[in-house]
Design a protein around this motif. Structure first.
Motif, PDB file in Angstrom:
ATOM      1  N   LYS A  58     129.339  98.134  39.129  1.00  0.00           N
ATOM      2  CA  LYS A  58     129.687  99.544  39.200  1.00  0.00           C
ATOM      3  C   LYS A  58     130.848  99.848  38.263  1.00  0.00           C
ATOM      4  O   LYS A  58     131.830  99.120  38.218  1.00  0.00           O
ATOM      5  CB  LYS A  58     130.063  99.946  40.619  1.00  0.00           C
ATOM      6  CG  LYS A  58     130.388 101.440  40.758  1.00  0.00           C
ATOM      7  CD  LYS A  58     130.702 101.813  42.172  1.00  0.00           C
ATOM      8  CE  LYS A  58     129.409 102.175  42.863  1.00  0.00           C
ATOM      9  NZ  LYS A  58     129.650 102.838  44.154  1.00  0.00           N
ATOM     10  N   ILE A  59     130.691 100.954  37.521  1.00  0.00           N
ATOM     11  CA  ILE A  59     131.810 101.446  36.731  1.00  0.00           C
ATOM     12  C   ILE A  59     132.336 102.694  37.423  1.00  0.00           C
ATOM     13  O   ILE A  59     131.576 103.455  38.018  1.00  0.00           O
ATOM     14  CB  ILE A  59     131.422 101.745  35.267  1.00  0.00           C
ATOM     15  CG1 ILE A  59     130.321 102.806  35.190  1.00  0.00           C
ATOM     16  CG2 ILE A  59     131.002 100.486  34.554  1.00  0.00           C
ATOM     17  CD1 ILE A  59     130.095 103.334  33.809  1.00  0.00           C
ATOM     18  N   LYS A  60     133.638 102.876  37.355  1.00  0.00           N
ATOM     19  CA  LYS A  60     134.249 104.027  38.001  1.00  0.00           C
ATOM     20  C   LYS A  60     134.648 105.041  36.949  1.00  0.00           C
ATOM     21  O   LYS A  60     135.280 104.705  35.951  1.00  0.00           O
ATOM     22  CB  LYS A  60     135.469 103.614  38.808  1.00  0.00           C
ATOM     23  CG  LYS A  60     135.101 102.733  39.976  1.00  0.00           C
ATOM     24  CD  LYS A  60     136.232 102.554  40.925  1.00  0.00           C
ATOM     25  CE  LYS A  60     135.733 101.730  42.094  1.00  0.00           C
ATOM     26  NZ  LYS A  60     136.639 101.747  43.198  1.00  0.00           N
ATOM     27  N   ILE A  61     134.278 106.281  37.193  1.00  0.00           N
ATOM     28  CA  ILE A  61     134.621 107.390  36.317  1.00  0.00           C
ATOM     29  C   ILE A  61     135.648 108.227  37.065  1.00  0.00           C
ATOM     30  O   ILE A  61     135.355 108.762  38.134  1.00  0.00           O
ATOM     31  CB  ILE A  61     133.388 108.223  35.970  1.00  0.00           C
ATOM     32  CG1 ILE A  61     132.343 107.326  35.286  1.00  0.00           C
ATOM     33  CG2 ILE A  61     133.744 109.399  35.095  1.00  0.00           C
ATOM     34  CD1 ILE A  61     130.985 107.465  35.815  1.00  0.00           C
ATOM     35  N   ILE A  62     136.842 108.318  36.526  1.00  0.00           N
ATOM     36  CA  ILE A  62     137.926 109.058  37.183  1.00  0.00           C
ATOM     37  C   ILE A  62     138.451 110.118  36.231  1.00  0.00           C
ATOM     38  O   ILE A  62     138.823 109.818  35.099  1.00  0.00           O
ATOM     39  CB  ILE A  62     139.072 108.110  37.599  1.00  0.00           C
ATOM     40  CG1 ILE A  62     138.554 107.065  38.579  1.00  0.00           C
ATOM     41  CG2 ILE A  62     140.220 108.891  38.213  1.00  0.00           C
ATOM     42  CD1 ILE A  62     139.531 105.969  38.892  1.00  0.00           C
TER      43      ILE A  62
ATOM     44  N   GLN B 182     133.798 109.277  40.408  1.00  0.00           N
ATOM     45  CA  GLN B 182     132.360 109.082  40.412  1.00  0.00           C
ATOM     46  C   GLN B 182     132.080 107.632  40.042  1.00  0.00           C
ATOM     47  O   GLN B 182     132.850 107.015  39.304  1.00  0.00           O
ATOM     48  CB  GLN B 182     131.699 110.021  39.394  1.00  0.00           C
ATOM     49  CG  GLN B 182     130.207 110.020  39.418  1.00  0.00           C
ATOM     50  CD  GLN B 182     129.644 111.027  38.429  1.00  0.00           C
ATOM     51  OE1 GLN B 182     130.380 111.740  37.764  1.00  0.00           O
ATOM     52  NE2 GLN B 182     128.341 111.069  38.328  1.00  0.00           N
ATOM     53  N   GLY B 183     130.999 107.074  40.555  1.00  0.00           N
ATOM     54  CA  GLY B 183     130.610 105.709  40.227  1.00  0.00           C
ATOM     55  C   GLY B 183     129.204 105.686  39.666  1.00  0.00           C
ATOM     56  O   GLY B 183     128.411 106.604  39.881  1.00  0.00           O
ATOM     57  N   HIS B 184     128.893 104.623  38.903  1.00  0.00           N
ATOM     58  CA  HIS B 184     127.563 104.510  38.303  1.00  0.00           C
ATOM     59  C   HIS B 184     127.190 103.037  38.182  1.00  0.00           C
ATOM     60  O   HIS B 184     128.002 102.206  37.777  1.00  0.00           O
ATOM     61  CB  HIS B 184     127.547 105.149  36.910  1.00  0.00           C
ATOM     62  CG  HIS B 184     126.246 104.991  36.198  1.00  0.00           C
ATOM     63  ND1 HIS B 184     125.128 105.686  36.570  1.00  0.00           N
ATOM     64  CD2 HIS B 184     125.893 104.200  35.162  1.00  0.00           C
ATOM     65  CE1 HIS B 184     124.127 105.331  35.765  1.00  0.00           C
ATOM     66  NE2 HIS B 184     124.574 104.430  34.902  1.00  0.00           N
TER      67      HIS B 184
END
Length: 108
Positions: free
Chosen positions: A71-75, A87-89
């Motif tokens: 998972k990568i985290k988008i902050i 958000q995570g992806h």
């Protein structure tokens, strides 16, 4: 011998018996697939370049695994503005092993 082909909007340089990770393909495990959008084939000193693809050439591959990446985290954050968005992806992938690179038109 190596080849460059297109899959999922990306270009990959492959050799025989190489395992590569592609965007998710909707085929079951253990099946053999063929890629026909080949941009270039190189064999020893000869290079064959398509316009845009080489007609009659096929790359055969065997699907070995499906999975998801870490998972990568988008902050998104603005200080002193009371704004924070997280958000995570997790990207889906397919591992394939290149079985053969065929140039049906003839040897280069």
């Amino acid at each position: 011998m190596y080849a460059v082909f297109v899959s999922g909007g990306k270009q990959y340089r492959v050799t025989k018996n190489q395992i590569i990770r592609l965007e998710k393909l909707n085929n079951p495990l253990g099946t053999t697939i063929e890629f026909d959008k080949i941009l270039m084939i190189s064999h020893k000193d000869c290079i064959k370049i398509g316009t845009p693809f080489i007609k009659g050439s096929i790359i055969k591959a065997h699907i070995q695994n499906h999975g998801r990446l870490k998972k990568i985290k988008i902050i998104k954050f603005n200080r002193r503005k009371h704004y924070k968005k997280q958000q995570g992806h997790r990207q889906n992938f397919t591992d394939v092993k290149i079985i053969d690179i065929n140039n049906i038109i003839g040897e280069i």
